[in-house]
Scaffold this motif. Sequence first.
Motif, PDB file in Angstrom:
ATOM      1  N   CYS A  51     -30.688   2.628 -10.505  1.00 43.26           N
ATOM      2  CA  CYS A  51     -29.623   2.204  -9.597  1.00 43.26           C
ATOM      3  C   CYS A  51     -29.812   2.845  -8.222  1.00 43.26           C
ATOM      4  O   CYS A  51     -29.676   2.175  -7.195  1.00 43.26           O
ATOM      5  CB  CYS A  51     -28.269   2.597 -10.196  1.00 43.26           C
ATOM      6  N   GLY A 130     -20.148   8.177  -6.793  1.00 36.81           N
ATOM      7  CA  GLY A 130     -19.051   7.307  -6.412  1.00 36.81           C
ATOM      8  C   GLY A 130     -18.112   8.031  -5.461  1.00 36.81           C
ATOM      9  O   GLY A 130     -18.137   9.261  -5.347  1.00 36.81           O
ATOM     10  N   ALA A 134     -12.299   7.373  -6.475  1.00 33.82           N
ATOM     11  CA  ALA A 134     -12.498   6.410  -7.568  1.00 33.82           C
ATOM     12  C   ALA A 134     -12.766   7.163  -8.863  1.00 33.82           C
ATOM     13  O   ALA A 134     -13.918   7.486  -9.186  1.00 33.82           O
ATOM     14  CB  ALA A 134     -13.655   5.470  -7.239  1.00 33.82           C
ATOM     15  N   GLY A 148     -15.723  10.264 -12.719  1.00 36.42           N
ATOM     16  CA  GLY A 148     -16.084   9.245 -11.742  1.00 36.42           C
ATOM     17  C   GLY A 148     -16.090   7.845 -12.349  1.00 36.42           C
ATOM     18  O   GLY A 148     -16.636   7.634 -13.430  1.00 36.42           O
ATOM     19  N   ALA A 149     -15.497   6.900 -11.630  1.00 33.93           N
ATOM     20  CA  ALA A 149     -15.395   5.524 -12.125  1.00 33.93           C
ATOM     21  C   ALA A 149     -16.333   4.568 -11.400  1.00 33.93           C
ATOM     22  O   ALA A 149     -16.478   3.416 -11.806  1.00 33.93           O
ATOM     23  CB  ALA A 149     -13.958   5.028 -11.995  1.00 33.93           C
ATOM     24  N   GLU A 150     -16.954   5.030 -10.313  1.00 31.79           N
ATOM     25  CA  GLU A 150     -17.866   4.190  -9.553  1.00 31.79           C
ATOM     26  C   GLU A 150     -19.149   4.980  -9.274  1.00 31.79           C
ATOM     27  O   GLU A 150     -19.247   6.160  -9.578  1.00 31.79           O
ATOM     28  CB  GLU A 150     -17.221   3.733  -8.244  1.00 31.79           C
ATOM     29  N   GLY A 151     -20.132   4.313  -8.699  1.00 29.92           N
ATOM     30  CA  GLY A 151     -21.400   4.966  -8.417  1.00 29.92           C
ATOM     31  C   GLY A 151     -22.402   4.751  -9.532  1.00 29.92           C
ATOM     32  O   GLY A 151     -22.072   4.240 -10.608  1.00 29.92           O
ATOM     33  N   CYS A 152     -23.623   5.177  -9.272  1.00 28.11           N
ATOM     34  CA  CYS A 152     -24.707   4.928 -10.224  1.00 28.11           C
ATOM     35  C   CYS A 152     -24.522   5.665 -11.542  1.00 28.11           C
ATOM     36  O   CYS A 152     -24.889   5.152 -12.600  1.00 28.11           O
ATOM     37  CB  CYS A 152     -26.042   5.314  -9.583  1.00 28.11           C
ATOM     38  N   ALA A 154     -21.645   6.443 -13.031  1.00 27.65           N
ATOM     39  CA  ALA A 154     -20.635   5.715 -13.805  1.00 27.65           C
ATOM     40  C   ALA A 154     -21.211   4.415 -14.343  1.00 27.65           C
ATOM     41  O   ALA A 154     -20.919   4.026 -15.487  1.00 27.65           O
ATOM     42  CB  ALA A 154     -19.406   5.436 -12.933  1.00 27.65           C
ATOM     43  N   ASP A 155     -22.035   3.748 -13.551  1.00 25.78           N
ATOM     44  CA  ASP A 155     -22.667   2.508 -14.018  1.00 25.78           C
ATOM     45  C   ASP A 155     -23.551   2.781 -15.233  1.00 25.78           C
ATOM     46  O   ASP A 155     -23.570   2.008 -16.198  1.00 25.78           O
ATOM     47  CB  ASP A 155     -23.497   1.885 -12.901  1.00 25.78           C
ATOM     48  N   SER A 158     -21.461   3.387 -18.260  1.00 22.49           N
ATOM     49  CA  SER A 158     -20.882   2.130 -18.730  1.00 22.49           C
ATOM     50  C   SER A 158     -21.901   1.327 -19.518  1.00 22.49           C
ATOM     51  O   SER A 158     -21.579   0.719 -20.542  1.00 22.49           O
ATOM     52  CB  SER A 158     -20.363   1.313 -17.548  1.00 22.49           C
ATOM     53  N   GLU A 165     -13.683   3.341 -18.353  1.00 24.12           N
ATOM     54  CA  GLU A 165     -12.268   3.609 -18.579  1.00 24.12           C
ATOM     55  C   GLU A 165     -11.968   3.809 -20.067  1.00 24.12           C
ATOM     56  O   GLU A 165     -11.019   4.508 -20.419  1.00 24.12           O
ATOM     57  CB  GLU A 165     -11.409   2.474 -18.013  1.00 24.12           C
TER      58      GLU A 165
END
Length: 297
Positions: A51, A130, A134, A148-152, A154-155, A158, A165
């Motif tokens: 990412c 992120g 976020a 962290g919910a965003e950024g590489c 978190a990706d 996921s 979440e």
Amino acid sequence: MVAVLFGSLVAACDSSNVGPPDELQVLKVPSSEADTEALLAWAENVIAGRCMVSKGYSFAVSVFESSASKRRDPLDELYGTSDIEEARERGYGINQVFHAGGEAAPDPNRAYLASLSKEDRRRFDVAYFGPSEAVVNVDTAEGRFSVGAEGCLADARSQLYGGIEEWAPLDVWVTGLDSQVYATVVRDPGYKTTLRKWRQCMVGLKHSAADPGASRERVAELARSLNQTKAAQLERTVAVADAVCNKESGLRHRAGELHQSHAAEVLRDNQDRAADYQRRRNAAVAVARDLVVEVSK
């Protein structure tokens, strides 16, 4: 210890400098000795690294794994050890951390990050972690944890574990289980009885402390002001006394029994949550193993 119940050994192979310089640099893949935590951490870094490369950054991935002989029982950190020979050889492991870097994983991106300007480093951090606002907030008895919910990163999580979440509360829960169980164990009359015996033994050896954790913390504090030789000598002396008293009192054995019993009770009371966590971990391990095969080609 509770989290370890979800783990298993994995098989892989070694590699180095996989990929051309303008792509993600995979310096090493997990070996056949790597445990699940090392495998998953590596996979997380590979996915997050790809990412980051797609965003125009350089990124390198390695793997850090300690040998089986160096892996300590997680419960030793809570209740001490009765292994006198290990204490004589390694002490509490503190001197290794303070003076030799211990077993901290080296960062293969350190030189690259050091070459960036302050602003570019900030952008790198935002791309990876992120934006600071976020986050997924998880409230526990110990306080609030923000993931962290965003950024590489978190990706990557996921992709490995499902939506962040849903995964974050599960991960925070499992990570805190040993502390939760420990709080129950130390109130148990059987633990208190053996702890009194341990304390009496330590007083007799002139190394009094409230419990093994307090003994280790005191040595760590004293070690900061000593040179390596004196710190190592002090640490081993106290750690051996701790282990001798632990063995004579039966503290570690009794605490281990209580911990496993209470942990099993917590897991029974949270079967759905535990099953969901295990299912996601198993899926992540499968993805990580596929990555090992892919990267090693």
